[in-house]
Design a protein around this motif. Structure first.
Motif, PDB file in Angstrom:
ATOM      1  N   ILE A 106      56.681  31.842  34.928  1.00  0.00           N
ATOM      2  CA  ILE A 106      57.516  31.890  36.132  1.00  0.00           C
ATOM      3  C   ILE A 106      57.053  33.062  36.992  1.00  0.00           C
ATOM      4  CG2 ILE A 106      59.863  32.336  36.996  1.00  0.00           C
ATOM      5  CD1 ILE A 106      60.933  30.713  34.679  1.00  0.00           C
ATOM      6  N   VAL A 107      56.955  32.819  38.294  1.00  0.00           N
ATOM      7  CA  VAL A 107      56.450  33.816  39.241  1.00  0.00           C
ATOM      8  C   VAL A 107      57.609  34.366  40.066  1.00  0.00           C
ATOM      9  CG1 VAL A 107      54.868  34.236  41.169  1.00  0.00           C
ATOM     10  CG2 VAL A 107      54.236  32.612  39.356  1.00  0.00           C
ATOM     11  N   GLY A 108      57.677  35.699  40.176  1.00  0.00           N
ATOM     12  CA  GLY A 108      58.742  36.354  40.924  1.00  0.00           C
ATOM     13  C   GLY A 108      58.528  36.291  42.427  1.00  0.00           C
ATOM     14  N   GLU A 109      59.343  37.026  43.155  1.00  0.00           N
ATOM     15  CA  GLU A 109      59.362  36.962  44.610  1.00  0.00           C
ATOM     16  C   GLU A 109      58.169  37.704  45.222  1.00  0.00           C
ATOM     17  OE1 GLU A 109      63.099  38.236  46.228  1.00  0.00           O
ATOM     18  OE2 GLU A 109      64.286  36.856  45.009  1.00  0.00           O
ATOM     19  N   CYS A 110      57.139  36.946  45.539  1.00  0.00           N
ATOM     20  CA  CYS A 110      55.975  37.499  46.236  1.00  0.00           C
ATOM     21  C   CYS A 110      55.259  36.347  46.930  1.00  0.00           C
ATOM     22  CB  CYS A 110      55.031  38.209  45.269  1.00  0.00           C
ATOM     23  SG  CYS A 110      53.586  38.932  46.097  1.00  0.00           S
ATOM     24  N   GLY A 111      55.061  36.467  48.242  1.00  0.00           N
ATOM     25  CA  GLY A 111      54.531  35.351  49.017  1.00  0.00           C
ATOM     26  C   GLY A 111      53.118  34.970  48.648  1.00  0.00           C
ATOM     27  N   HIS A 112      52.161  35.906  48.772  1.00  0.00           N
ATOM     28  CA  HIS A 112      50.783  35.519  48.499  1.00  0.00           C
ATOM     29  C   HIS A 112      50.571  35.286  47.002  1.00  0.00           C
ATOM     30  CE1 HIS A 112      49.787  39.607  47.095  1.00  0.00           C
ATOM     31  NE2 HIS A 112      48.720  39.043  46.571  1.00  0.00           N
ATOM     32  N   ALA A 113      51.353  35.963  46.153  1.00  0.00           N
ATOM     33  CA  ALA A 113      51.228  35.735  44.715  1.00  0.00           C
ATOM     34  C   ALA A 113      51.581  34.293  44.376  1.00  0.00           C
ATOM     35  CB  ALA A 113      52.123  36.694  43.934  1.00  0.00           C
ATOM     36  N   TRP A 114      52.614  33.774  45.056  1.00  0.00           N
ATOM     37  CA  TRP A 114      52.993  32.376  44.801  1.00  0.00           C
ATOM     38  C   TRP A 114      51.919  31.436  45.321  1.00  0.00           C
ATOM     39  CZ3 TRP A 114      54.942  29.304  41.675  1.00  0.00           C
ATOM     40  CH2 TRP A 114      55.304  27.995  42.011  1.00  0.00           C
ATOM     41  N   ARG A 115      51.322  31.753  46.459  1.00  0.00           N
ATOM     42  CA  ARG A 115      50.248  30.890  46.966  1.00  0.00           C
ATOM     43  C   ARG A 115      49.066  30.879  46.000  1.00  0.00           C
ATOM     44  NH1 ARG A 115      45.529  31.101  50.899  1.00  0.00           N
ATOM     45  NH2 ARG A 115      45.116  28.884  51.053  1.00  0.00           N
ATOM     46  N   VAL A 116      48.694  32.052  45.502  1.00  0.00           N
ATOM     47  CA  VAL A 116      47.590  32.107  44.542  1.00  0.00           C
ATOM     48  C   VAL A 116      47.948  31.313  43.286  1.00  0.00           C
ATOM     49  CG1 VAL A 116      46.254  33.616  43.011  1.00  0.00           C
ATOM     50  CG2 VAL A 116      46.639  34.282  45.392  1.00  0.00           C
ATOM     51  N   ALA A 117      49.175  31.489  42.807  1.00  0.00           N
ATOM     52  CA  ALA A 117      49.604  30.767  41.605  1.00  0.00           C
ATOM     53  C   ALA A 117      49.626  29.259  41.842  1.00  0.00           C
ATOM     54  CB  ALA A 117      50.989  31.253  41.174  1.00  0.00           C
ATOM     55  N   TYR A 118      50.174  28.867  42.977  1.00  0.00           N
ATOM     56  CA  TYR A 118      50.353  27.444  43.288  1.00  0.00           C
ATOM     57  C   TYR A 118      49.025  26.768  43.594  1.00  0.00           C
ATOM     58  CZ  TYR A 118      52.217  23.268  45.625  1.00  0.00           C
ATOM     59  OH  TYR A 118      52.511  21.961  45.995  1.00  0.00           O
ATOM     60  N   SER A 119      48.163  27.444  44.354  1.00  0.00           N
ATOM     61  CA  SER A 119      46.960  26.801  44.877  1.00  0.00           C
ATOM     62  C   SER A 119      45.674  27.128  44.124  1.00  0.00           C
ATOM     63  CB  SER A 119      46.769  27.191  46.353  1.00  0.00           C
ATOM     64  OG  SER A 119      47.881  26.798  47.138  1.00  0.00           O
ATOM     65  N   PHE A 120      45.638  28.245  43.392  1.00  0.00           N
ATOM     66  CA  PHE A 120      44.365  28.693  42.833  1.00  0.00           C
ATOM     67  C   PHE A 120      44.354  28.883  41.321  1.00  0.00           C
ATOM     68  CE2 PHE A 120      44.275  30.314  47.243  1.00  0.00           C
ATOM     69  CZ  PHE A 120      43.139  29.660  47.695  1.00  0.00           C
ATOM     70  N   TRP A 121      45.500  29.167  40.703  1.00  0.00           N
ATOM     71  CA  TRP A 121      45.481  29.442  39.276  1.00  0.00           C
ATOM     72  C   TRP A 121      44.831  28.315  38.481  1.00  0.00           C
ATOM     73  CZ3 TRP A 121      50.833  31.775  37.437  1.00  0.00           C
ATOM     74  CH2 TRP A 121      50.853  33.148  37.731  1.00  0.00           C
ATOM     75  N   ASN A 122      45.143  27.077  38.864  1.00  0.00           N
ATOM     76  CA  ASN A 122      44.619  25.956  38.076  1.00  0.00           C
ATOM     77  C   ASN A 122      43.094  25.890  38.129  1.00  0.00           C
ATOM     78  OD1 ASN A 122      44.657  25.278  40.786  1.00  0.00           O
ATOM     79  ND2 ASN A 122      45.244  23.146  40.454  1.00  0.00           N
ATOM     80  N   THR A 123      42.521  26.147  39.314  1.00  0.00           N
ATOM     81  CA  THR A 123      41.071  26.011  39.441  1.00  0.00           C
ATOM     82  C   THR A 123      40.303  27.246  38.965  1.00  0.00           C
ATOM     83  OG1 THR A 123      41.279  26.691  41.760  1.00  0.00           O
ATOM     84  CG2 THR A 123      41.161  24.337  41.311  1.00  0.00           C
ATOM     85  N   VAL A 124      40.859  28.440  39.149  1.00  0.00           N
ATOM     86  CA  VAL A 124      40.103  29.635  38.758  1.00  0.00           C
ATOM     87  C   VAL A 124      40.329  30.031  37.302  1.00  0.00           C
ATOM     88  CG1 VAL A 124      40.017  30.553  41.106  1.00  0.00           C
ATOM     89  CG2 VAL A 124      41.863  31.287  39.586  1.00  0.00           C
ATOM     90  N   ALA A 125      41.466  29.593  36.714  1.00  0.00           N
ATOM     91  CA  ALA A 125      41.741  30.035  35.341  1.00  0.00           C
ATOM     92  C   ALA A 125      42.371  28.963  34.454  1.00  0.00           C
ATOM     93  CB  ALA A 125      42.644  31.272  35.359  1.00  0.00           C
ATOM     94  N   GLY A 126      42.601  27.784  35.013  1.00  0.00           N
ATOM     95  CA  GLY A 126      43.176  26.715  34.191  1.00  0.00           C
ATOM     96  C   GLY A 126      44.626  26.942  33.831  1.00  0.00           C
ATOM     97  N   ILE A 127      45.343  27.753  34.619  1.00  0.00           N
ATOM     98  CA  ILE A 127      46.772  27.969  34.378  1.00  0.00           C
ATOM     99  C   ILE A 127      47.540  26.864  35.086  1.00  0.00           C
ATOM    100  CG2 ILE A 127      48.724  29.554  34.660  1.00  0.00           C
ATOM    101  CD1 ILE A 127      46.704  31.837  34.866  1.00  0.00           C
ATOM    102  N   GLY A 128      48.375  26.155  34.350  1.00  0.00           N
ATOM    103  CA  GLY A 128      49.153  25.075  34.948  1.00  0.00           C
ATOM    104  C   GLY A 128      48.492  23.743  34.724  1.00  0.00           C
TER     105      GLY A 128
END
Length: 532
Positions: free
Chosen positions: A311-333
């Motif tokens: 679960i990701v806390g309140e941070c705008g760009h952190a959520w974008r990175v988590a939502y849009s990039f975590w899966n491709t750069v690290a396989g998270i999600g």
């Protein structure tokens, strides 16, 4: 206060009547020291032959990202973006028009990567097609104006061709980093994250003591043993939150709000001292290799702790990175590379009956929808609340399972715990939201002038609802937005006390089972029943 004039409120927000060429040419962030550059794999200082190497790097990016070439080729100078940038509105500097900022790179692109530019430049006629040589004057212009773009993407909403100035700014910064001209603020922070696990460089003992203190504060307030656990193996949930939640106001109150929600929901959760940071400034400098390094810390922590949800806390760009990039750069999600052993391991470990990752607002919203949280809205009756849509949440991600969920869910959470809610002007919220003025790696005191001037459109919308609808509270779900507003509100004669974390509102109104608040509420209800 800094030595510059705060913009005056306008009766009607519009295109600046008078252009002031080079009004903010003097503004640029401190240059990164060699150690800040080298720890990220960049040259420590401006390299020999930097002009040639900058062009080589531009060619590399054009080859990797077809979108970049499309953006540089497709602008027809229609003017749709001209007045959409908050920095242009606040400074009147024409180079802060999105199209003009794009042209800083487009002119170099035309010189070296188009037939017309290459041919005409041989005869000194490159200017006919807007082509410019890559030289020190151009580099200095890049360094100044590409650090006056918060990568908010508001201009792209209005562009008929969908040109994304943020991607151009990111590419320009990546080119500058690769020739040895990086920004101190972002690059120093990234080094701390990669070495220690958070932007502050906060070691495990200090983090542990901080979390214990907040747990004691919640217990004093509620009478309940609410804890903020750290490095608990076997916990179901790993919370990844911005490190501002550990030390800044009003971020801290938001963190305590998360803890109260988790406690009331009866879930097991933990933070990680190895990966305690949600923020990933790699996106701001366009470095996907560094983004991967930061994301893999989170993946490693999740595997080590054996969690089932992230679960990701309140941070705008952190959520974008988590939502849009975590899966491709690290396989998270999702999206684990079949050859990446660790990504595959995490995929098997996570519980995919839940969204991976989940935003804290989604988590709280789901509990509200299921009737698992109770609120005493009267606890927030001294507030009339409005909400600031953070750029990267609004235009670079989503929440929920429907279009616009990133707009609906935070508002639903606020309305569940507040009786008095008002939206700002429709042209300044949701997909059209104005940036806070401090995003994209600009949240540094050496750029205070551009931050204050860039905040003008948001402050005007806030003043409107403050004057006409009694708004006295501004809620946000982004760590950078909160830090930015905490600094700029006084410039526009607003009290800093009006700023709150969204989960601060949740925590203050949440009626926790067995808490002092629940006992008081039950007594009040009993007395009212006897009177009836």
């Amino acid at each position: 206060m800094a030595d510059f004039q705060t913009p005056e409120f306008r009766e009607y927000p519009a295109v600046p009547n008078t252009l002031i060429p080079n009004a903010t040419a003097h503004l640029s962030p401190f240059v990164a020291k060699p150690e800040h550059q080298e720890q990220l794999g960049f040259p420590g200082e401006l390299v020999d032959n930097w002009e040639e190497k900058a062009i080589d790097k531009m060619g590399d990016l054009l080859g990797k990202y077809r979108s970049l070439r499309v953006y540089l080729d497709s602008c027809v100078k229609c003017g749709s973006c001209t007045d959409k940038c908050h920095y242009f509105q606040g400074t009147s500097d024409p180079k802060n028009m999105p199209v003009a900022r794009q042209d800083l790179m487009r002119s170099v692109y035309r010189r070296y990567f188009t037939f017309a530019g290459k041919t005409l430049s041989k005869f000194g006629l490159g200017g006919i097609v807007g082509a410019r040589e890559m030289n020190r004057e151009v580099l200095d212009e890049w360094y100044s104006y590409f650090h006056q773009c918060s990568q908010c993407r508001r201009c792209s909403v209005f562009c008929p061709y969908g040109i994304d100035t943020a991607e151009i700014s990111m590419a320009a910064r990546e080119i500058m980093d690769h020739v040895g001209l990086g920004q101190k603020y972002c690059n120093e922070i990234l080094g701390k994250l990669q070495k220690v696990g958070n932007n502050l460089g906060l070691p495990e003992p200090a983090l542990k003591a901080t979390l214990a203190e907040y747990g004691e504060e919640i217990e004093d307030d509620t009478g309940l043993p609410v804890r903020l656990p750290l490095d608990v193996k076997g916990a179901d949930i790993l919370l990844i939150t911005p490190s501002a939640d550990f030390f800044a106001e009003p971020h801290i109150d938001g963190l305590m709000g998360y803890a109260k929600v988790f406690h009331e929901a009866g879930v097991s959760w933990t933070l990680s001292s190895y990966a305690s940071e949600a923020a990933n400034f790699s996106m701001f400098i366009g470095s996907y290799s560094n983004m991967k390094i930061c994301a893999e810390r989170i993946r490693d922590a999740a595997i080590e702790l054996g969690v089932k949800r992230i679960i990701v806390g309140e941070c705008g760009h952190a959520w974008r990175v988590a939502y849009s990039f975590w899966n491709t750069v690290a396989g998270i999600g999702s999206g684990a590379d079949e050859n990446d052993v660790y990504a595959q391991k995490l995929q098997k470990q996570l519980d995919h009956s839940f969204k991976q990752p989940t935003h804290i607002c989604e988590f709280t919203y789901d509990l509200i929808q299921k009737g698992k949280l109770r609120f005493n809205k009267a606890e927030n009756d001294h507030r009339t609340v409005t909400f600031h849509d953070s750029c990267n949440v609004a235009r670079g991600s989503r929440m929920g399972d429907w279009a616009g969920g990133q707009f609906d869910i935070p508002r639903a959470v606020i309305k569940a715990c507040c009786n008095n809610y008002v939206d700002m002007d429709p042209d300044s919220i949701k997909e059209k939201t104005y940036c806070c003025g401090g995003g994209g790696g600009l949240l540094t005191d050496d750029l205070m002038e551009i931050r204050v001037k860039g905040a003008l459109p948001r402050m005007e919308a806030l003043k409107d609802v403050s004057d006409n609808k009694g708004v006295n509270t501004l809620a946000a779900i982004c760590a950078i937005c909160k830090a930015q507003f905490a600094k700029v509100l006084p410039y526009y004669n607003f009290p800093m006390s009006m700023l709150v974390s969204t989960h601060q509102l949740v925590g203050e109104a949440l009626v926790m089972t067995g808490s002092e608040q629940e006992k008081e509420l039950m007594e009040e209800e009993a007395e009212a029943s006897e009177e009836d």
